[in-house]
Design an enzyme around this catalytic site. Structure first.
Site, PDB file in Angstrom:
ATOM      1  N   GLU A  14       0.820  -1.215   0.000  1.00 42.20           N
ATOM      2  CA  GLU A  14       0.000   0.000   0.000  1.00 42.20           C
ATOM      3  C   GLU A  14       0.852   1.263   0.000  1.00 42.20           C
ATOM      4  O   GLU A  14       0.434   2.296  -0.512  1.00 42.20           O
ATOM      5  CB  GLU A  14      -0.954   0.001   1.205  1.00 42.20           C
ATOM      6  CG  GLU A  14      -2.075  -1.029   1.108  1.00 42.20           C
ATOM      7  CD  GLU A  14      -1.705  -2.401   1.651  1.00 42.20           C
ATOM      8  OE1 GLU A  14      -0.507  -2.637   1.941  1.00 42.20           O
ATOM      9  OE2 GLU A  14      -2.599  -3.251   1.792  1.00 42.20           O
TER      10      GLU A  14
ATOM     11  N   PHE B 261     -11.627  -7.465  13.550  1.00 42.32           N
ATOM     12  CA  PHE B 261     -10.518  -7.890  12.698  1.00 42.32           C
ATOM     13  C   PHE B 261     -10.228  -6.829  11.637  1.00 42.32           C
ATOM     14  O   PHE B 261     -11.134  -6.344  10.968  1.00 42.32           O
ATOM     15  CB  PHE B 261     -10.858  -9.227  12.024  1.00 42.32           C
ATOM     16  CG  PHE B 261      -9.786  -9.689  11.074  1.00 42.32           C
ATOM     17  CD1 PHE B 261      -8.531 -10.031  11.566  1.00 42.32           C
ATOM     18  CD2 PHE B 261     -10.019  -9.747   9.723  1.00 42.32           C
ATOM     19  CE1 PHE B 261      -7.524 -10.436  10.693  1.00 42.32           C
ATOM     20  CE2 PHE B 261      -9.015 -10.157   8.842  1.00 42.32           C
ATOM     21  CZ  PHE B 261      -7.772 -10.502   9.337  1.00 42.32           C
ATOM     22  N   GLN B 262      -8.961  -6.491  11.501  1.00 39.79           N
ATOM     23  CA  GLN B 262      -8.490  -5.461  10.554  1.00 39.79           C
ATOM     24  C   GLN B 262      -9.195  -4.117  10.766  1.00 39.79           C
ATOM     25  O   GLN B 262      -9.434  -3.376   9.810  1.00 39.79           O
ATOM     26  CB  GLN B 262      -8.615  -5.946   9.104  1.00 39.79           C
ATOM     27  CG  GLN B 262      -7.641  -7.086   8.817  1.00 39.79           C
ATOM     28  CD  GLN B 262      -7.400  -7.326   7.336  1.00 39.79           C
ATOM     29  OE1 GLN B 262      -8.291  -7.150   6.526  1.00 39.79           O
ATOM     30  NE2 GLN B 262      -6.191  -7.767   6.995  1.00 39.79           N
TER      31      GLN B 262
ATOM     32  N   MET C 236      24.027   9.624   3.440  1.00 35.32           N
ATOM     33  CA  MET C 236      23.823  10.913   4.084  1.00 35.32           C
ATOM     34  C   MET C 236      24.020  10.803   5.596  1.00 35.32           C
ATOM     35  O   MET C 236      24.591  11.698   6.225  1.00 35.32           O
ATOM     36  CB  MET C 236      22.429  11.463   3.761  1.00 35.32           C
ATOM     37  CG  MET C 236      22.215  12.896   4.215  1.00 35.32           C
ATOM     38  SD  MET C 236      23.429  14.046   3.533  1.00 35.32           S
ATOM     39  CE  MET C 236      22.573  14.618   2.063  1.00 35.32           C
TER      40      MET C 236
END
Lengths: 574, 164
Positions: free
Chosen positions: A50, A112-113, A476
């Protein structure tokens, strides 16, 4: 027409004119994905994470000016997207993120989720919505696009519970929406504009300082016109690069922590800073107490909160940069012509600073200099490629040595500084610009943060060219450790990197390893000749190379650290 | 400097947290906060007290104004205004002399005893910050059992309202 909530989501996106939806399915988004399956036109791109979806939508948006669209599921789908949303928020990128949510009846029960996505994202979106009534769904999506695209752009999230996507409602997608509490100011105040112009005319050592706002407002043409008319020096922030053509002689380079000597000195000595869509952020100003001690400030920005936030503005002008610059060009006609003689001495001083050649570096016949790779890329692509980057040394070298001629060609995470941005962003750029050369300049640290998107690139045939400046360090961080932590290289050496060539090949792409300075240009030509293939170039670079000039944190613009062979040597670096 | 900031906010769940979240995210301080629905049921009025110099307050106002849910925001304390806070205070009140003394104090401050037990009084008082603070310090002749403050709310003087 009666549609289910899921169909309304998809049809709304279609009616909004959305070309691509970047996303990843999951339980709470299943109805929506089913509606996508049944829709003739909607173009959904399945990323591999995602975060990749949000960065791809972001890159698509930055390169095309259109709004990026993301679709993910509830809970982990949404939390994975948060980094990409925050990245877009910090750089004011218009994005609409649709997240599935657990059914309304399960919200608040640790289902759930389930995650409080509206709560989690609240500080990193321009606005967000939880849709509780299917009858409001289409209008909410329209509002999301309206808010994302107008004023100072930004990401807007719409959280849609699963039961809402199953319920039916009459579908009507509004052409326009108004929000009573939201009316961004577009046109600048005429009196302020006149005042700003008069100050510019009176100034002896003026500098035009341009940020990402000029790019977002599509104001490059007006900006170029305005700057050429005045003949004044112009500097741009990391986010502003490309708004004004870098090869032009009035452009004196990027400013800030890794800006050119001349740009930073000019800011330091200026008596007037004419800020256009720039927000005086800490990477630009260094220590605010030492910043531009004798300058007055004229500041144009669409966001009133950006004006005077870090540095007091003597003449604040709230408005859209493109509109305000158009007003300025018009208003300038009523004023006496700008006398270039007035700044002759100022230009002489600037030219002296330029003669230092603060970006000069020495080539080596055994070790590849990363700066040279960027310069060669510029030549091979004619300076016309879209260039995305990740975050670190390679990002700064890309900004310093690829002289962007046009806006929206330089795509990087400037505000949030998100490693892992480069590859998925390049993919999004390529979707929006299928025939263009798209290069992703990255490092061996950053590239591994979103490497999975190589699979997406294969699935959709995105011929991105990845230039991995591989120095086996988090360069860096190592640079800071060298300068400020007495070379205690804590956790910055990457001692078990993959074989990038084999890795790339296993993803079905072309891998190349470049180790010899003499081979760089040829390899780049070869890579860009492969028009329909993704090429991953593992370019082994000099490990000891640092980014110069540098304003150490807490220092002022006149306290730059230069390359050791220039003015002085960096503190702590023997 | 102490400031009273008042705003009209869309009356929707979660909108209050946008304002509160903005303060915590930017490390601004909230001394008190009150919020309730207005005569227009689609809008709430939120009033908060904060401290800061002019530049700080200007930034706070701009950031609040940026919130999509905020319809209008104003620094009440920048202009003539009326502020009020309601306090409820329960004190130990035992024996005639202590009960009389508390009653006298209550009268002086134009407060009101609204709850009585054989050993406590509950006092209600309204006023601006100076008045409520002085009352709280004066009433400490008695032992305070508990104190509840509503937080400051306010309204501008003159004809105009926040909406106009």
């Amino acid at each position: 027409m009666e549609l289910t909530g899921a169909e309304i989501v998809v049809q709304s996106l279609h009616d909004e004119g959305v070309e691509f939806v970047f996303g990843y399915p999951g339980g709470a988004a299943l109805h929506i994905y089913d509606a996508i399956y049944n829709h003739e036109h909607i173009n959904h791109i399945l990323t591999r994470h995602e975060q990749g979806a949000t960065h791809a939508a972001d890159g698509y948006s930055r390169s095309t000016g259109k709004t990026g669209v993301v679709l993910v599921t509830s809970g982990p789908g949404a939390t994975n997207a948060v980094t990409g949303i925050a990245t877009a928020y910090m750089d004011s990128i218009p994005m609409v993120v649709i997240t599935g949510q657990v059914p309304t009846a399960l919200i608040g029960y640790d289902s759930f989720q389930e995650a409080d996505v509206v709560g989690i994202t609240r500080p990193c979106v321009k606005h967000n919505f939880l849709v509780k009534n299917v009858n409001n769904l289409a209008e909410t999506i329209k509002k999301a696009f309206h808010v994302a695209e107008t004023g100072r752009p930004g990401p807007v999230l719409v959280d849609v519970p699963k039961d809402i996507t199953a319920q039916k409602a009459h579908y009507h997608y509004p052409d326009d929406v108004t929000i009573r509490s939201y009316q961004p100011k577009i046109k600048g105040n005429d009196r302020q504009i006149k005042k700003g112009l008069e100050m510019l005319q009176a100034a002896k050592r003026p500098i035009i300082y341009v940020g990402g706002g000029a790019v977002l407002a599509n104001a490059a043409e007006e900006l170029t016109h305005f700057v050429r008319d005045t003949g004044l020096p112009i500097t741009q922030t990391l986010m502003g690069l490309g708004a004004y053509p870098a090869p032009d002689s009035q452009f004196i380079g990027m400013l800030g922590m890794h800006g050119t000597y001349e740009a930073n000195m000019a800011m330091h000595e200026a008596d007037l800073i004419f800020a256009i869509g720039a927000r005086f952020d800490d990477r630009v100003t260094g220590d605010l107490n030492k910043f531009a001690p004798s300058a007055k400030v004229v500041q144009i920005d669409i966001d009133p909160a950006s004006i005077g936030k870090n540095r007091k503005a003597d003449v604040p002008i709230v408005g859209d940069v493109k509109v305000v610059l158009t007003q300025m060009i018009e208003a300038a006609k009523q004023l006496p012509d700008y006398d270039p003689k007035q700044t002759e001495d100022w230009w002489k001083t600037i030219k002296q600073w330029q003669s230092l050649d603060s970006l000069g570096f020495e080539l080596d016949d055994k070790l590849i200099k990363p700066q040279q790779v960027v310069k060669d890329l510029y030549e091979v692509t004619g300076g016309d490629a879209f260039v995305t980057s990740d975050v670190g040394q390679h990002q700064m070298w890309a900004a310093q040595y690829y002289h962007f001629k046009e806006p929206r060609k330089w795509i990087n995470s400037g505000g949030l500084g998100t490693m892992g941005f480069g590859l998925p962003a390049a993919m999004g750029v390529q979707f929006g610009n299928p025939d263009a050369d798209v290069a992703c300049i990255t490092g061996d640290g950053s590239i591994l943060m979103c490497i999975q998107e190589l699979a997406t690139c294969l699935q959709y045939g995105m011929p991105v060219k990845v230039l991995c400046l591989n120095n086996r360090y988090l360069g860096m961080v190592r640079q800071w450790q060298e300068f400020f932590y007495e070379r205690r290289y804590s956790h910055t050496y990457m001692d078990s990197l993959p074989d990038f060539v084999k890795l790339t090949e296993s993803f079905g792409h072309v891998g190349m390893r470049v180790e010899n300075p003499a081979d760089v240009k040829g390899a780049l030509q070869e890579a860009f000749a492969l028009k329909d293939r993704l090429v991953f170039m593992d370019i082994v670079t000099d490990q000891s190379e640092n980014v110069f000039p540098m304003i150490p944190s807490g220092a002022g613009h006149a306290e730059m650290t230069m390359r050791p062979d220039k003015l002085n040597s960096p503190k702590g670096a023997a | 400097m102490r400031r009273i900031i008042s705003m009209l906010l869309e009356n929707e769940p979660g909108e209050l947290s946008r304002v509160a979240g903005l303060f915590s995210a930017r490390a601004y301080n909230i001394e008190s906060l009150t919020v309730a629905v207005t005569e227009d049921p689609t809008m709430s009025r939120l009033t908060l007290v904060t401290k800061g110099d002019d530049a700080h307050i200007e930034q706070i106002l701009k950031q609040i104004n940026k919130l999509i849910a905020v319809v209008k925001v104003v620094d009440l304390s920048a202009n003539p205004h009326i502020e009020r806070e309601l306090i409820l205070i329960k004190v130990i009140a035992k024996g005639n002399s202590q009960r009389d003394e508390i009653k006298r104090l209550v009268d002086i401050f134009e407060a009101e005893i609204i709850g009585v037990t054989d050993s406590t009084y509950t006092v209600q008082m309204t006023g601006d910050a100076d008045q409520t603070d002085s009352f709280i310090s004066a009433i400490q002749i008695a032992e305070i059992v508990e104190l509840a403050r509503s937080g400051v709310t306010g309204i501008s003087r003159g004809k105009k309202g926040l909406k106009g």
